[in-house]
Design a protein around this motif. Structure first.
Motif, PDB file in Angstrom:
ATOM      1  N   SER A 206       0.812  -1.220   0.000  1.00 35.77           N
ATOM      2  CA  SER A 206       0.000   0.000   0.000  1.00 35.77           C
ATOM      3  C   SER A 206       0.841   1.264   0.000  1.00 35.77           C
ATOM      4  O   SER A 206       0.408   2.294  -0.522  1.00 35.77           O
ATOM      5  N   ILE A 207       2.052   1.188   0.543  1.00 36.58           N
ATOM      6  CA  ILE A 207       2.884   2.390   0.628  1.00 36.58           C
ATOM      7  C   ILE A 207       3.371   2.857  -0.744  1.00 36.58           C
ATOM      8  O   ILE A 207       3.824   3.989  -0.884  1.00 36.58           O
ATOM      9  N   VAL A 208       3.252   1.991  -1.765  1.00 31.36           N
ATOM     10  CA  VAL A 208       3.650   2.387  -3.130  1.00 31.36           C
ATOM     11  C   VAL A 208       2.481   2.341  -4.104  1.00 31.36           C
ATOM     12  O   VAL A 208       2.662   2.536  -5.305  1.00 31.36           O
ATOM     13  N   LEU A 209       1.279   2.081  -3.612  1.00 29.12           N
ATOM     14  CA  LEU A 209       0.134   1.903  -4.497  1.00 29.12           C
ATOM     15  C   LEU A 209      -0.162   3.140  -5.340  1.00 29.12           C
ATOM     16  O   LEU A 209      -0.631   3.024  -6.479  1.00 29.12           O
ATOM     17  N   SER A 210       0.125   4.314  -4.819  1.00 33.65           N
ATOM     18  CA  SER A 210      -0.177   5.548  -5.555  1.00 33.65           C
ATOM     19  C   SER A 210       0.610   5.660  -6.858  1.00 33.65           C
ATOM     20  O   SER A 210       0.269   6.468  -7.724  1.00 33.65           O
ATOM     21  N   ARG A 211       1.666   4.866  -7.029  1.00 34.17           N
ATOM     22  CA  ARG A 211       2.398   4.849  -8.299  1.00 34.17           C
ATOM     23  C   ARG A 211       1.553   4.261  -9.422  1.00 34.17           C
ATOM     24  O   ARG A 211       1.805   4.518 -10.603  1.00 34.17           O
ATOM     25  N   TYR A 212       0.575   3.435  -9.054  1.00 39.04           N
ATOM     26  CA  TYR A 212      -0.172   2.672 -10.044  1.00 39.04           C
ATOM     27  C   TYR A 212      -1.660   3.007 -10.100  1.00 39.04           C
ATOM     28  O   TYR A 212      -2.296   2.778 -11.126  1.00 39.04           O
ATOM     29  N   ALA A 213      -2.229   3.474  -9.001  1.00 42.98           N
ATOM     30  CA  ALA A 213      -3.683   3.611  -8.906  1.00 42.98           C
ATOM     31  C   ALA A 213      -4.085   5.054  -8.646  1.00 42.98           C
ATOM     32  O   ALA A 213      -3.355   5.826  -8.029  1.00 42.98           O
ATOM     33  N   ASP A 214      -5.280   5.412  -9.135  1.00 42.67           N
ATOM     34  CA  ASP A 214      -5.900   6.662  -8.714  1.00 42.67           C
ATOM     35  C   ASP A 214      -7.226   6.313  -8.048  1.00 42.67           C
ATOM     36  O   ASP A 214      -7.574   5.140  -7.878  1.00 42.67           O
ATOM     37  N   ARG A 215      -7.974   7.315  -7.626  1.00 43.13           N
ATOM     38  CA  ARG A 215      -9.227   7.098  -6.898  1.00 43.13           C
ATOM     39  C   ARG A 215      -9.016   6.189  -5.696  1.00 43.13           C
ATOM     40  O   ARG A 215      -9.817   5.294  -5.401  1.00 43.13           O
ATOM     41  N   GLY A 220      -2.662   5.262   1.326  1.00 42.68           N
ATOM     42  CA  GLY A 220      -1.920   4.018   1.449  1.00 42.68           C
ATOM     43  C   GLY A 220      -1.144   3.893   2.733  1.00 42.68           C
ATOM     44  O   GLY A 220      -0.515   2.860   2.991  1.00 42.68           O
ATOM     45  N   VAL A 221      -1.176   4.933   3.548  1.00 45.35           N
ATOM     46  CA  VAL A 221      -0.503   4.926   4.853  1.00 45.35           C
ATOM     47  C   VAL A 221      -1.389   5.634   5.865  1.00 45.35           C
ATOM     48  O   VAL A 221      -2.237   6.461   5.514  1.00 45.35           O
ATOM     49  N   ASN A 222      -1.165   5.315   7.146  1.00 45.35           N
ATOM     50  CA  ASN A 222      -1.876   6.037   8.194  1.00 45.35           C
ATOM     51  C   ASN A 222      -1.083   7.269   8.590  1.00 45.35           C
ATOM     52  O   ASN A 222      -0.096   7.650   7.938  1.00 45.35           O
ATOM     53  N   GLU A 223      -1.496   7.918   9.672  1.00 46.70           N
ATOM     54  CA  GLU A 223      -0.843   9.160  10.087  1.00 46.70           C
ATOM     55  C   GLU A 223       0.606   8.947  10.505  1.00 46.70           C
ATOM     56  O   GLU A 223       1.403   9.897  10.526  1.00 46.70           O
ATOM     57  N   VAL A 229      -4.996  -0.713   4.623  1.00 44.06           N
ATOM     58  CA  VAL A 229      -5.880  -1.242   3.582  1.00 44.06           C
ATOM     59  C   VAL A 229      -6.400  -0.086   2.724  1.00 44.06           C
ATOM     60  O   VAL A 229      -6.774   0.967   3.251  1.00 44.06           O
ATOM     61  N   VAL A 230      -6.442  -0.297   1.396  1.00 39.27           N
ATOM     62  CA  VAL A 230      -6.823   0.779   0.487  1.00 39.27           C
ATOM     63  C   VAL A 230      -7.938   0.332  -0.463  1.00 39.27           C
ATOM     64  O   VAL A 230      -7.706  -0.443  -1.383  1.00 39.27           O
ATOM     65  N   PRO A 231      -9.157   0.820  -0.291  1.00 38.43           N
ATOM     66  CA  PRO A 231     -10.178   0.646  -1.326  1.00 38.43           C
ATOM     67  C   PRO A 231      -9.871   1.577  -2.502  1.00 38.43           C
ATOM     68  O   PRO A 231      -9.452   2.726  -2.307  1.00 38.43           O
ATOM     69  N   VAL A 232     -10.086   1.098  -3.707  1.00 40.77           N
ATOM     70  CA  VAL A 232      -9.706   1.835  -4.911  1.00 40.77           C
ATOM     71  C   VAL A 232     -10.865   1.826  -5.915  1.00 40.77           C
ATOM     72  O   VAL A 232     -11.545   0.812  -6.083  1.00 40.77           O
ATOM     73  N   GLY A 233     -11.068   2.964  -6.580  1.00 42.20           N
ATOM     74  CA  GLY A 233     -11.943   3.003  -7.740  1.00 42.20           C
ATOM     75  C   GLY A 233     -13.332   3.536  -7.528  1.00 42.20           C
ATOM     76  O   GLY A 233     -14.130   3.570  -8.468  1.00 42.20           O
ATOM     77  N   ILE A 247      -5.107  -5.179   0.089  1.00 42.97           N
ATOM     78  CA  ILE A 247      -4.947  -5.526   1.501  1.00 42.97           C
ATOM     79  C   ILE A 247      -3.493  -5.838   1.862  1.00 42.97           C
ATOM     80  O   ILE A 247      -3.224  -6.359   2.945  1.00 42.97           O
ATOM     81  N   ASP A 248      -2.550  -5.526   0.954  1.00 43.00           N
ATOM     82  CA  ASP A 248      -1.122  -5.670   1.266  1.00 43.00           C
ATOM     83  C   ASP A 248      -0.685  -4.438   2.040  1.00 43.00           C
ATOM     84  O   ASP A 248      -0.463  -3.364   1.461  1.00 43.00           O
ATOM     85  N   CYS A 249      -0.529  -4.594   3.341  1.00 42.34           N
ATOM     86  CA  CYS A 249      -0.201  -3.456   4.206  1.00 42.34           C
ATOM     87  C   CYS A 249       1.296  -3.311   4.422  1.00 42.34           C
ATOM     88  O   CYS A 249       1.758  -2.793   5.435  1.00 42.34           O
ATOM     89  N   SER A 250       2.060  -3.792   3.439  1.00 41.74           N
ATOM     90  CA  SER A 250       3.490  -3.481   3.320  1.00 41.74           C
ATOM     91  C   SER A 250       4.371  -4.200   4.335  1.00 41.74           C
ATOM     92  O   SER A 250       5.433  -3.698   4.709  1.00 41.74           O
ATOM     93  N   ALA A 251       3.968  -5.400   4.769  1.00 37.46           N
ATOM     94  CA  ALA A 251       4.809  -6.161   5.686  1.00 37.46           C
ATOM     95  C   ALA A 251       6.193  -6.423   5.104  1.00 37.46           C
ATOM     96  O   ALA A 251       7.182  -6.500   5.845  1.00 37.46           O
ATOM     97  N   ALA A 252       6.283  -6.546   3.788  1.00 37.63           N
ATOM     98  CA  ALA A 252       7.577  -6.803   3.155  1.00 37.63           C
ATOM     99  C   ALA A 252       8.584  -5.703   3.431  1.00 37.63           C
ATOM    100  O   ALA A 252       9.795  -5.938   3.393  1.00 37.63           O
ATOM    101  N   ALA A 253       8.092  -4.494   3.724  1.00 38.25           N
ATOM    102  CA  ALA A 253       8.991  -3.368   4.012  1.00 38.25           C
ATOM    103  C   ALA A 253       9.586  -3.442   5.399  1.00 38.25           C
ATOM    104  O   ALA A 253      10.566  -2.742   5.691  1.00 38.25           O
ATOM    105  N   GLY A 254       9.014  -4.276   6.268  1.00 40.65           N
ATOM    106  CA  GLY A 254       9.505  -4.358   7.640  1.00 40.65           C
ATOM    107  C   GLY A 254       9.216  -3.096   8.427  1.00 40.65           C
ATOM    108  O   GLY A 254       8.387  -2.274   8.040  1.00 40.65           O
TER     109      GLY A 254
END
Length: 279
Positions: A206-215, A220-223, A229-233, A247-254
């Motif tokens: 989600s932290i990089v979702l804005s590169r690909y999605a609009d609306r 993609g991040v909290n405060e 979680v990001v609903p889109v469209g 629903i990928d909340c970026s666990a891979a980023a640690g």
């Protein structure tokens, strides 16, 4: 009975335990895990064991499980160096200490993981897969089955059997790896009246979702800058309903940005397990 979904745990078993404790799905509830249990984090084998211990769990294949199988079964589709670059060392280390029988049983179980599922709450059907779909191909198949999504009608009339058949026609590579193509356009499944199936996926943090999605419903991040979680469209053409959910909340980023998210589809409630320093 409620339906919960999560994805992309990536070896972070403590965060997984935290989010399960917070959400507390019951023994009669269904929990879908949309792949990528393994790699990157410190305890991928423990994640697999915990996921498999859940009552009524349904696990789908992720691209990281497929990479693991490609390497360990020597399919020629993926090499060990590429797997290592994608965080496979922790998984390989965990598998190496298993006894022969547990190792063989786990690999055999993983080989049988499906690529998609359709889940249904009281109000809506959801199409579940790891990365996304080829929406144009999917709409074309539905049209051949007599479900026409043009002119804002959406795919609310599609039966579960038709949706499953539609998904079976998708390329595995698309379901496991797609990103920009999926997030860059609406599915056409949700009509102007807001009805129709919603596609729920992981794979894209989600932290990089804005590169690909609009609306996007949020950034993609909290405060605190952590994955969410990001609903889109959602727009007039969908009756204000998001036709896709990441629903990928970026666990891979640690740490400090990654989290493991869990969503209840019945009402959209979400819980998070935060990945701490050193995990």
């Amino acid at each position: 009975m409620a339906i919960y979904v999560m994805s992309d745990i990536h070896g972070h078993v403590r965060a997984l335990e935290e989010v399960l404790d917070l959400a507390s799905p019951g023994d009669d509830d269904e929990v879908y895990v949309l792949g990528d249990m393994v790699d990157r984090g410190p305890a991928p084998v423990d994640v697999i064991r915990r996921v498999r211990s859940l009552p009524n769990v349904r696990v789908l294949m992720g691209n990281h499980e497929m990479m693991l199988l490609d390497v360990l079964l020597d399919t020629g589709e993926m090499d060990g160096f590429t797997w290592a670059l994608n965080g496979g060392f922790a998984t390989a280390t965990g598998l190496d200490v298993l006894d022969r029988d547990e190792y063989a049983e786990l690999i055999d179980w993983m080989r049988g993981l499906p690529l998609f599922a359709v889940a249904e709450t009281e109000s809506r059907r959801y199409i579940l897969t790891h990365a996304g779909i080829d929406a144009m191909e999917a709409r074309g198949y539905l049209a051949t089955a007599g479900v026409y999504t043009s002119e804002g009608r959406g795919a609310a009339e599609a039966t579960e059997e038709q949706l499953l058949d539609m998904m079976s026609r998708q390329l595995p590579e698309t379901l496991l790896w797609t990103r920009e193509e999926f997030w860059g356009q609406p599915t056409g499944f949700v009509g102007k009246d807001g009805t129709g199936p919603v596609v729920v996926v992981g794979h894209t943090p989600s932290i990089v979702l804005s590169r690909y999605a609009d609306r996007m419903a949020n950034e993609g991040v909290n405060e605190d800058g952590r994955g969410i979680v990001v609903p889109v469209g959602a727009c007039d053409a969908t009756g204000g309903v998001a036709d896709r959910i990441d629903i990928d909340c970026s666990a891979a980023a640690g740490a400090p940005r990654g989290r493991v998210g869990l969503v209840r589809l019945d009402d959209g409630a979400a819980w998070y397990g935060t990945i701490k320093d050193g995990e």
